[in-house]
Design an enzyme around this catalytic site. Structure first.
Site, PDB file in Angstrom:
ATOM      1  N   HIS A 274       0.828  -1.121   0.127  1.00 52.63           N
ATOM      2  CA  HIS A 274       0.217  -0.189   0.165  1.00 52.63           C
ATOM      3  C   HIS A 274       0.855   1.095  -0.172  1.00 52.63           C
ATOM      4  O   HIS A 274       2.092   1.217   0.466  1.00 52.63           O
ATOM      5  CB  HIS A 274      -0.760   0.173   1.141  1.00 52.63           C
ATOM      6  CG  HIS A 274      -1.975   0.861   0.991  1.00 52.63           C
ATOM      7  ND1 HIS A 274      -2.144   2.156   1.265  1.00 52.63           N
ATOM      8  CD2 HIS A 274      -3.272   0.708   0.602  1.00 52.63           C
ATOM      9  CE1 HIS A 274      -3.105   2.813   1.129  1.00 52.63           C
ATOM     10  NE2 HIS A 274      -3.964   1.856   0.574  1.00 52.63           N
ATOM     11  N   ASP A 325      -7.763  -5.692  -0.064  1.00 52.78           N
ATOM     12  CA  ASP A 325      -8.361  -6.490  -1.281  1.00 52.78           C
ATOM     13  C   ASP A 325      -8.062  -7.945  -1.112  1.00 52.78           C
ATOM     14  O   ASP A 325      -8.693  -8.859  -1.640  1.00 52.78           O
ATOM     15  CB  ASP A 325      -7.609  -6.011  -2.361  1.00 52.78           C
ATOM     16  CG  ASP A 325      -8.277  -4.806  -2.947  1.00 52.78           C
ATOM     17  OD1 ASP A 325      -9.357  -4.327  -2.884  1.00 52.78           O
ATOM     18  OD2 ASP A 325      -7.430  -3.786  -3.558  1.00 52.78           O
TER      19      ASP A 325
HETATM   20  N1  COA Z   1       3.987  -7.510  -4.535  1.00 54.10           N
HETATM   21  C1  COA Z   1       5.479  -7.691  -4.618  1.00 54.10           C
HETATM   22  N2  COA Z   1       6.324  -6.479  -4.472  1.00 54.10           N
HETATM   23  C2  COA Z   1       5.529  -5.407  -4.049  1.00 54.10           C
HETATM   24  C3  COA Z   1       4.149  -5.395  -3.880  1.00 54.10           C
HETATM   25  C4  COA Z   1       3.422  -6.748  -4.108  1.00 54.10           C
HETATM   26  N3  COA Z   1       1.945  -6.663  -4.223  1.00 54.10           N
HETATM   27  N4  COA Z   1       3.785  -4.063  -3.452  1.00 54.10           N
HETATM   28  C5  COA Z   1       4.872  -3.410  -3.314  1.00 54.10           C
HETATM   29  N5  COA Z   1       5.992  -4.314  -3.834  1.00 54.10           N
HETATM   30  C6  COA Z   1       7.419  -3.904  -3.776  1.00 54.10           C
HETATM   31  C7  COA Z   1       7.869  -3.297  -5.110  1.00 54.10           C
HETATM   32  O1  COA Z   1       8.183  -4.098  -6.045  1.00 54.10           O
HETATM   33  C8  COA Z   1       8.854  -2.239  -4.790  1.00 54.10           C
HETATM   34  O2  COA Z   1      10.126  -2.989  -4.512  1.00 54.10           O
HETATM   35  P1  COA Z   1      11.418  -2.428  -5.020  1.00 54.10           P
HETATM   36  O3  COA Z   1      11.472  -1.101  -4.243  1.00 54.10           O
HETATM   37  O4  COA Z   1      12.409  -3.534  -4.806  1.00 54.10           O
HETATM   38  O5  COA Z   1      11.057  -2.115  -6.409  1.00 54.10           O
HETATM   39  C9  COA Z   1       8.533  -1.669  -3.459  1.00 54.10           C
HETATM   40  O6  COA Z   1       7.632  -2.881  -2.867  1.00 54.10           O
HETATM   41  C10 COA Z   1       7.615  -0.578  -3.620  1.00 54.10           C
HETATM   42  O7  COA Z   1       6.470  -0.764  -4.232  1.00 54.10           O
HETATM   43  P2  COA Z   1       5.925   0.292  -5.287  1.00 54.10           P
HETATM   44  O8  COA Z   1       4.907  -0.276  -6.261  1.00 54.10           O
HETATM   45  O9  COA Z   1       6.868   1.273  -5.571  1.00 54.10           O
HETATM   46  O10 COA Z   1       4.849   0.920  -4.091  1.00 54.10           O
HETATM   47  P3  COA Z   1       3.570   2.162  -4.451  1.00 54.10           P
HETATM   48  O11 COA Z   1       3.321   2.898  -3.449  1.00 54.10           O
HETATM   49  O12 COA Z   1       3.971   2.891  -5.776  1.00 54.10           O
HETATM   50  O13 COA Z   1       2.392   1.066  -4.732  1.00 54.10           O
HETATM   51  C11 COA Z   1       0.721  -0.564  -4.667  1.00 54.10           C
HETATM   52  C12 COA Z   1       1.568   0.612  -4.038  1.00 54.10           C
HETATM   53  C13 COA Z   1      -0.524  -0.882  -3.867  1.00 54.10           C
HETATM   54  C14 COA Z   1       0.138   0.006  -6.260  1.00 54.10           C
HETATM   55  C15 COA Z   1       1.535  -1.967  -4.563  1.00 54.10           C
HETATM   56  O14 COA Z   1       1.811  -2.074  -3.358  1.00 54.10           O
HETATM   57  C16 COA Z   1       0.952  -2.845  -5.446  1.00 54.10           C
HETATM   58  O15 COA Z   1       1.408  -2.904  -6.634  1.00 54.10           O
HETATM   59  N6  COA Z   1       0.270  -3.758  -4.936  1.00 54.10           N
HETATM   60  C17 COA Z   1      -0.382  -4.935  -5.714  1.00 54.10           C
HETATM   61  C18 COA Z   1      -1.919  -4.519  -5.974  1.00 54.10           C
HETATM   62  C19 COA Z   1      -2.590  -4.099  -5.035  1.00 54.10           C
HETATM   63  O16 COA Z   1      -2.943  -5.002  -4.223  1.00 54.10           O
HETATM   64  N7  COA Z   1      -3.482  -2.982  -5.357  1.00 54.10           N
HETATM   65  C20 COA Z   1      -4.551  -2.685  -4.205  1.00 54.10           C
HETATM   66  C21 COA Z   1      -3.999  -1.617  -3.276  1.00 54.10           C
HETATM   67  S1  COA Z   1      -5.237  -1.309  -1.897  1.00 54.10           S
END
Ligand code: COA
Length: 388
Positions: A274, A325
């Protein structure tokens, strides 16, 4: 020889870009507060878990709170519920639009389309003012449930079931879907789902709604933007993807290898991570308990076992907690919603927050228009097509 001309970002120190707008405060709101470090979510200052802990809470009560700024007294709740019920029946033209859609349409694409179509049948569909937006907020919030249920039935070749304005929203929603009076526990579980998803600060879809409103566009356009934004896998569709993953894993013993494989391929595990909650998502904690009880009641704890294993692997390997979720996916599954409908149920709840944010934006609007750091070339010239 002339020196290459620097691009704007080379010429001066490049401005700092807040990628994904992380940490940027782009609006003020008095609707909900997302407290990341404290792992709490508050609606108008009230922790959401207090709604879930109380047997008397309902979706309507939360919508009233978001829209009016305080909890309703019994008579106010009764008339609010009646008003929402009055708006739930669908006009025949809307049902006809749903019939005309290909049955293969994704339910979120259907909902995005119907949000827009609803505006076309409102004689004041282009209206922008807060006072005239309230009846539209009622119509959108009430009819999202009816539209989703109608498509669910039409897609199966069944007739839609008309709304019963006398019923509570969650009960009527389940009845319009499944065609029978739902059990009390199921109504309570859907109510809890609708309560927990109703608003969440400046999440991506709410931001999209506010950006659209910022141009003085109407509430239907804003909600259509929001539904389109919620549809993405990184936002609302994570619940569909999480359930697909849980079913694909199929056996708790496979969870570790499966998740490890995703992580090795640098893939995201849906339902985890998140932007703001880094320690725990308070809604996920609430859903874990609801899902456990429902799965036990349904006599099938396999999904819970798989989910618990997936969570353990994510914490051990990545220290990333699950989000709203993940466990809510199992709740929707036990409630009998097809997996590709999951995100529409999210929308049926978040419509309360979207409409509240739209009206909050209307009341104190300024065009939302950030800048970009241009990184392309400069001093180029147009060459006529024959000379390129
Ligand atoms: N699975 C695996 N790795 C994850 C992850 C996940 N669900 N969520 C975050 N990470 C990792 C990223 O790969 C990244 O790693 P790195 O720094 O080694 O590249 C790090 O954690 C930061 O992630 P990032 O995507 O930059 O964070 P964000 O704040 O931009 O994104 C979300 C937040 C929610 C989009 C992200 O956690 C995600 O894509 N989750 C899966 C989709 C989801 O469940 N969405 C519903 C949100 S309520």
């Amino acid at each position: 020889m002339s020196q290459p001309i620097p691009t704007p970002s080379e010429a001066k120190e490049a401005p700092k870009v807040a990628k994904g707008l992380e940490g940027v405060i782009a609006a003020q709101t008095s609707l909900s507060h997302v407290d990341g470090p404290g792992s709490q979510l508050y609606y108008r200052g009230i922790p959401v878990r207090e709604f879930i802990e109380s047997e008397s809470s309902s979706f309507e009560e939360v919508v009233y709170l978001l829209w009016n700024g305080r909890l309703p007294k019994q008579n106010e709740l009764d008339s609010f519920r009646a008003e929402l019920g009055k708006h739930r029946p669908l006009r025949p033209e809307l049902i006809q639009h749903i019939r005309n859609l290909p049955k293969t349409s994704h339910p979120m694409a259907m909902l995005r389309t119907l949000s827009s179509v609803m505006g076309i049948y409102d004689p004041d569909g282009d209206g922008y003012h807060p006072e005239t937006s309230w009846p539209k907020a009622f119509a959108l919030t009430a009819q999202f449930a009816s539209v989703i249920a109608a498509f669910f039935r039409i897609r199966q070749g069944l007739e839609p079931i008309p709304a019963d304005p006398d019923l509570a929203h969650a009960e009527d929603f389940l009845r319009m879907m499944h065609g029978r009076t739902p059990e009390r526990e199921m109504v309570r579980a859907l109510d809890a789902y609708l309560i927990l998803l109703a608003d969440h600060g400046l999440n991506a879809s709410t931001f999209a709604a506010r950006v659209t409103t910022g141009t003085q566009s109407d509430i239907y356009s804003a909600v259509t933007s929001a539904v389109g934004t919620l549809k993405g896998d990184l936002h609302g569709s994570a619940n569909q993807r999480a359930m697909e993953m849980i079913l694909d894993i199929g056996d708790p013993a496979r969870a570790e290898t499966y998740v490890g494989g995703l992580l090795d391929q640098k893939k995201k595990v849906m339902g985890f991570g998140h932007r703001i909650y880094k320690l725990a998502d308070p809604r996920a904690e609430a859903f874990r308990e609801i899902a456990r009880k429902l799965c036990e009641r349904a006599g099938n704890t396999r999904w819970m076992e798989i989910s618990n294993r997936v969570e353990k692997v994510m914490l051990e390997k990545k220290q990333i907690p699950c989000n709203v979720d993940f466990f809510s996916a199992s709740v929707l599954y036990v409630l009998g919603f097809p997996i590709d409908f999951f995100t529409t149920i999210f929308a049926a709840s978040r419509i309360a927050g979207w409409t509240a944010h739209v009206i909050e934006q209307q009341k104190d609007n300024r065009l939302i228009r950030p800048s970009a750091d241009y990184t392309g070339p400069m001093n180029q010239h147009y060459t006529p097509i024959g000379k390129r």
